[in-house]
Design a protein around this motif. Structure first.
Motif, PDB file in Angstrom:
ATOM      1  N   SER A   1       4.251   3.531  12.417  1.00 32.02           N
ATOM      2  CA  SER A   1       4.544   4.742  11.652  1.00 32.02           C
ATOM      3  C   SER A   1       5.917   4.599  11.022  1.00 32.02           C
ATOM      4  O   SER A   1       6.706   3.704  11.376  1.00 32.02           O
ATOM      5  N   VAL A   2       6.196   5.480  10.069  1.00 34.73           N
ATOM      6  CA  VAL A   2       7.517   5.535   9.456  1.00 34.73           C
ATOM      7  C   VAL A   2       8.079   6.936   9.642  1.00 34.73           C
ATOM      8  O   VAL A   2       7.338   7.920   9.726  1.00 34.73           O
TER       9      VAL A   2
ATOM     10  N   ILE B   1      12.477  16.251   8.597  1.00 34.65           N
ATOM     11  CA  ILE B   1      12.270  14.934   9.191  1.00 34.65           C
ATOM     12  C   ILE B   1      10.792  14.858   9.581  1.00 34.65           C
ATOM     13  O   ILE B   1      10.275  15.761  10.240  1.00 34.65           O
ATOM     14  N   PHE B   2      10.121  13.784   9.163  1.00 40.92           N
ATOM     15  CA  PHE B   2       8.694  13.655   9.436  1.00 40.92           C
ATOM     16  C   PHE B   2       8.393  12.289  10.045  1.00 40.92           C
ATOM     17  O   PHE B   2       9.173  11.333   9.897  1.00 40.92           O
ATOM     18  N   ASN B   3       7.255  12.209  10.709  1.00 39.16           N
ATOM     19  CA  ASN B   3       6.692  10.941  11.167  1.00 39.16           C
ATOM     20  C   ASN B   3       5.318  10.799  10.528  1.00 39.16           C
ATOM     21  O   ASN B   3       4.497  11.713  10.607  1.00 39.16           O
ATOM     22  N   LEU B   4       5.082   9.657   9.877  1.00 41.11           N
ATOM     23  CA  LEU B   4       3.823   9.413   9.181  1.00 41.11           C
ATOM     24  C   LEU B   4       3.262   8.072   9.635  1.00 41.11           C
ATOM     25  O   LEU B   4       3.913   7.042   9.461  1.00 41.11           O
ATOM     26  N   THR B   5       2.076   8.102  10.242  1.00 44.28           N
ATOM     27  CA  THR B   5       1.454   6.852  10.674  1.00 44.28           C
ATOM     28  C   THR B   5       0.920   6.096   9.458  1.00 44.28           C
ATOM     29  O   THR B   5       0.682   6.675   8.399  1.00 44.28           O
ATOM     30  N   LEU B   6       0.722   4.793   9.632  1.00 40.58           N
ATOM     31  CA  LEU B   6       0.262   3.974   8.518  1.00 40.58           C
ATOM     32  C   LEU B   6      -1.142   4.351   8.074  1.00 40.58           C
ATOM     33  O   LEU B   6      -1.541   4.044   6.943  1.00 40.58           O
ATOM     34  N   ASP B   7      -1.888   5.028   8.970  1.00 44.52           N
ATOM     35  CA  ASP B   7      -3.234   5.461   8.573  1.00 44.52           C
ATOM     36  C   ASP B   7      -3.270   6.927   8.146  1.00 44.52           C
ATOM     37  O   ASP B   7      -4.337   7.534   8.063  1.00 44.52           O
ATOM     38  N   GLY B   8      -2.081   7.530   7.892  1.00 48.89           N
ATOM     39  CA  GLY B   8      -2.053   8.810   7.203  1.00 48.89           C
ATOM     40  C   GLY B   8      -1.966  10.062   8.034  1.00 48.89           C
ATOM     41  O   GLY B   8      -2.224  11.157   7.522  1.00 48.89           O
ATOM     42  N   HIS B   9      -1.544   9.986   9.295  1.00 51.45           N
ATOM     43  CA  HIS B   9      -1.391  11.188  10.122  1.00 51.45           C
ATOM     44  C   HIS B   9       0.087  11.579  10.157  1.00 51.45           C
ATOM     45  O   HIS B   9       0.942  10.796  10.580  1.00 51.45           O
TER      46      HIS B   9
ATOM     47  N   MET C   1       0.844  -1.201   0.000  1.00 52.94           N
ATOM     48  CA  MET C   1       0.000   0.000   0.000  1.00 52.94           C
ATOM     49  C   MET C   1       0.872   1.241   0.000  1.00 52.94           C
ATOM     50  O   MET C   1       1.931   1.293   0.635  1.00 52.94           O
ATOM     51  N   VAL C   2       0.428   2.229  -0.756  1.00 48.67           N
ATOM     52  CA  VAL C   2       1.098   3.527  -0.808  1.00 48.67           C
ATOM     53  C   VAL C   2       0.555   4.379   0.326  1.00 48.67           C
ATOM     54  O   VAL C   2      -0.655   4.583   0.443  1.00 48.67           O
ATOM     55  N   LEU C   3       1.453   4.867   1.182  1.00 50.84           N
ATOM     56  CA  LEU C   3       1.028   5.691   2.315  1.00 50.84           C
ATOM     57  C   LEU C   3       0.659   7.095   1.845  1.00 50.84           C
ATOM     58  O   LEU C   3       1.367   7.702   1.044  1.00 50.84           O
ATOM     59  N   GLU C   4      -0.441   7.593   2.354  1.00 55.42           N
ATOM     60  CA  GLU C   4      -0.885   8.954   2.077  1.00 55.42           C
ATOM     61  C   GLU C   4      -0.721   9.798   3.330  1.00 55.42           C
ATOM     62  O   GLU C   4      -0.565   9.280   4.434  1.00 55.42           O
ATOM     63  N   GLY C   5      -0.779  11.131   3.147  1.00 47.85           N
ATOM     64  CA  GLY C   5      -0.748  12.021   4.306  1.00 47.85           C
ATOM     65  C   GLY C   5       0.324  13.085   4.264  1.00 47.85           C
ATOM     66  O   GLY C   5       0.297  14.027   5.059  1.00 47.85           O
ATOM     67  N   LEU C   6       1.306  12.966   3.337  1.00 45.49           N
ATOM     68  CA  LEU C   6       2.325  14.002   3.211  1.00 45.49           C
ATOM     69  C   LEU C   6       1.817  15.124   2.309  1.00 45.49           C
ATOM     70  O   LEU C   6       1.006  14.886   1.408  1.00 45.49           O
TER      71      LEU C   6
END
Length: 712
Positions: free
Chosen positions: A237-238, A262-270, A215-220
């Protein structure tokens, strides 16, 4: 020596050197008792390098008790990663199908079992996987259930406004994809430039292995281009680096000054932004304790400069500085001098077992040195291999066993291991050689390598000192001398094995490689002092290095056979020397040289550097400044081309995004108009001319041009 035997000697020397393998990387397995190392060797018949895997098994004293019988070819592997508990190995592989179309696969191996094989091309949810050093990554979650990587965003389909087709279709086709967009098939899309051609906008992809779903992560934000991603400790998160693409992309390769976060992105897009605005960041790494570390510097200015090492403690909201920018020199443990952090990345694994110390390797004057850093107190200890003058680069650490590659100008890179001593005793580290040296040509092995520390008399400049590295082969009589400034300009030469320097030594040519003011590894003030003094400080430093050698020993160097050799910004400096001191130099070879700052800036992928090196703040807003254009022309070697007398050979890349080929072509046209013997070679390659066919041809023809004109 006649021309045919001369050329044969050059070709044979190149063939001999081409058989020497290069260390690409290595991984420690089983608490450090096994090494899985990756190497590269030039395969001249294939016209490309072959990459291979070679394993070693060590006893408690780090003696090799077993090793691979033969190298295992891994040339079609783009990325590979061993899982945290060493249960699995993930590989991104690229192959051609029966129709010669490129296909990419994600494979997961458990010992000799292929437990997962996913055709990423067939999934069609993203474009090519990124495997470059700027964006690329392949990282496991701690529970070994998921893998994250970076790929090109999938483009929608486009079509002409007037394409004839059948009856009207619904808004979505049967596959759930949007119908082709009209009139956007020729819309200009800017990529990331030199050596990143075709990379436009990246996405983060997570593969869950149990279900083999990607799955392609969204949210950025839409304008962010992510890379260097890795899972957080909980796997929910990544964390990664995102570069801003607006108002436009400036080339990333060798440029650490681009706006990024530098960012933190949860798998559900936050998404949560971690680093501050106005910074250029890279290389995020989690410690075993969950603390996050990365490298950063301010945006803008020189393309490469000194970095901070910063930390965000687990559960904290404010970063702390572990190593700050070093302006000149910092005294560290043992009284050693430390000049700051200039590495492009931290080792993939860089923490000792308890997470309280971190390893890094960075250029320091004439060598790459390796250090252990206390993450709390910031104490820094040099743990480099001191058995010989060399460069030491840490590749991995596992259970406090360190794997490193060490080399110098007379010795190709070899693997070494050491056990990290307890805190406070790091300087007692003992390095043990693991790999075996392949045969080294006698002319290379017997060459003398000398560091030169030079300084101008005190004057108005804030920085007066610089260094150089001399490589002197044993020859009968006086040796011709190659004056060789590095490219960049904010990079540097180190005492590490070099194919080109070794080739010169085999041909009886001495070389002086100059780390002029502006080079990295001597403090941030040294890097920045060149700004506004391009074409002055760098040229003066090369002249001082040369005259110091010639005046110091009349019997070693042939002052009537001086050679100029340089690529990119090194070509900028050598072309200056040829125009300002035409009587001194016998012959010149330039590779993709920077000839004119005033015109390069309009078309290069890193056009900001032209203004910055000339002493101006880069901006594309408002009116074009005629004063700036004139200043950039005046500090460029094009201003002196009419004085050049040295026969000149130019090696140019038709796909060069960093210094577009017309720079070299214009220089050549003017040389020819002035009666200077000139030859141009054009390669289907980028700025580095590093594809094997281009390298082979330009090194052999460049050396032949030099020897031809030294005899004239």
């Amino acid at each position: 020596m006649n021309k045919m035997s001369q050329l044969e000697s050059i070709v044979n020397a190149y063939k001999t050197l081409s058989k020497i393998p290069t260390v690409l990387g290595g991984k420690l397995i089983r608490n450090g008792s096994k090494i899985s190392s990756r190497w590269s060797v030039r395969n001249l018949d294939k016209g490309k390098s072959s990459r291979f895997l070679y394993n070693y098994v060590l006893n408690d004293s780090f003696n090799v008790i077993a090793e691979s019988e033969f190298g295992i070819d891994i040339s079609n592997e783009l990325l590979s990663s061993i899982s945290p508990q060493e249960t699995f190995k993930a590989v991104i592989r690229e192959e051609k199908d029966s129709k010669d179309a490129k296909k990419q696969y994600l494979e997961v191996w458990k010992k000799n079992n292929l437990v997962h094989s996913i055709d990423l091309t067939a999934l069609d949810i993203h474009g090519d996987v990124y495997a470059d050093a700027e964006f690329g990554s392949l990282h496991w979650s701690r529970d070994e259930s998921s893998i994250v990587y970076v790929a090109e965003r999938k483009l929608p389909k486009f079509e002409s406004y007037v394409k004839r087709k059948g009856e009207d279709k619904p808004k979505m086709n049967g596959s759930g994809e949007a119908l082709p967009k009209k009139g956007e098939e020729y819309l200009y899309r800017q990529d990331w430039g030199e050596q990143l051609v075709g990379k436009y906008l990246s996405v983060i992809v997570v593969c869950k292995l149990q279900t083999e779903t990607c799955m392609v992560l969204e949210g950025l934000p839409e304008a962010w281009c992510p890379g260097q991603v890795r899972f957080s400790a909980d796997g929910q998160s990544v964390v990664g680096v995102a570069w801003d693409t607006e108002p436009r992309r400036l080339g990333l390769m060798f440029c650490t000054n681009r706006p990024s976060y530098i960012f933190n992105l949860t798998l559900d897009g936050h998404m949560r932004k971690i680093s501050n605005d106005g910074m250029a960041v890279r290389s995020p790494r989690f410690s075993p304790n969950g603390d996050l570390f990365w490298l950063q510097r301010t945006v803008g200015g020189p393309h490469h400069a000194c970095h901070q090492l910063v930390m965000l403690g687990n559960g904290k909201t404010k970063t702390t500085t572990v190593i700050d920018i070093v302006q000149d020199e910092l005294k560290i443990a043992g009284g050693d001098s430390f000049y700051g952090v200039y590495c492009a990345a931290l080792p993939e694994r860089c923490f000792c077992a308890d997470g309280k110390r971190l390893l890094l390797s960075t250029p320091q004057k004439n060598e790459i040195r390796s250090y252990i850093v206390d993450v709390d107190g910031g104490r820094i200890v040099d743990i480099s291999n001191k058995e010989m003058p060399c460069s030491t680069t840490v590749l991995d650490i596992k259970s406090d066993v360190i794997l490193a590659a060490c080399s110098n100008l007379t010795t190709p890179a070899q693997l070494y291991v050491a056990r990290l001593p307890s805190a406070g005793n790091e300087s007692s580290i003992k390095w043990v050689a693991v790999s075996s040296l392949c045969p080294i040509p006698a002319a290379v092995q017997s060459s003398r390598v000398q560091y030169m520390h030079l300084a101008h008399p005190p004057h108005d400049a804030d920085v007066n000192s610089f260094s150089a590295i001399l490589m002197l082969p044993k020859v009968e009589g006086k040796a011709p001398l190659v004056v060789w400034p590095h490219g960049g300009p904010h990079s540097g030469f180190v005492n590490a094995f070099s194919m080109e320097a070794a080739l010169f030594a085999m041909l009886g040519l001495a070389s002086i490689r100059v780390n002029y003011r502006g080079s990295i590894g001597r403090g941030d003030a040294n890097v920045r002092c060149l700004l506004g003094h391009s074409g002055a400080y760098d040229v003066d430093d090369c002249l001082l290095a040369l005259t110091t050698l010639l005046e110091g020993d009349n019997n070693t160097f042939d002052r009537n056979n001086l050679v100029l050799y340089g690529g990119s910004y090194g070509g900028f400096v050598t072309a200056h020397l040829a125009g300002l001191h035409p009587e001194m130099f016998k012959v010149m070879v330039l590779r993709n040289p920077l000839i004119d700052l005033a015109t390069k800036g309009h078309y290069a992928d890193n056009s900001d550097g032209c203004a910055v090196e000339a002493g101006f703040e880069f901006t594309e807003k408002g009116a074009v400044s005629e004063d700036q254009l004139l200043a950039m022309r005046r500090c460029s070697p094009l201003a002196h081309v009419h004085n050049v007398r040295a026969p000149t050979c130019l090696m140019l890349g038709s796909g060069d995004k960093r210094v577009p080929l017309f720079q070299g072509l214009e220089y050549a046209r003017r040389l020819k108009a002035n009666g200077v013997p000139t030859r141009i070679y054009m390669y289907d390659d980028n700025h580095s001319l590093s594809s094997l066919p281009a390298e082979t041809d330009n090194l052999i023809n460049g050396a032949n041009w030099i020897l031809d004109h030294l005899q004239s």
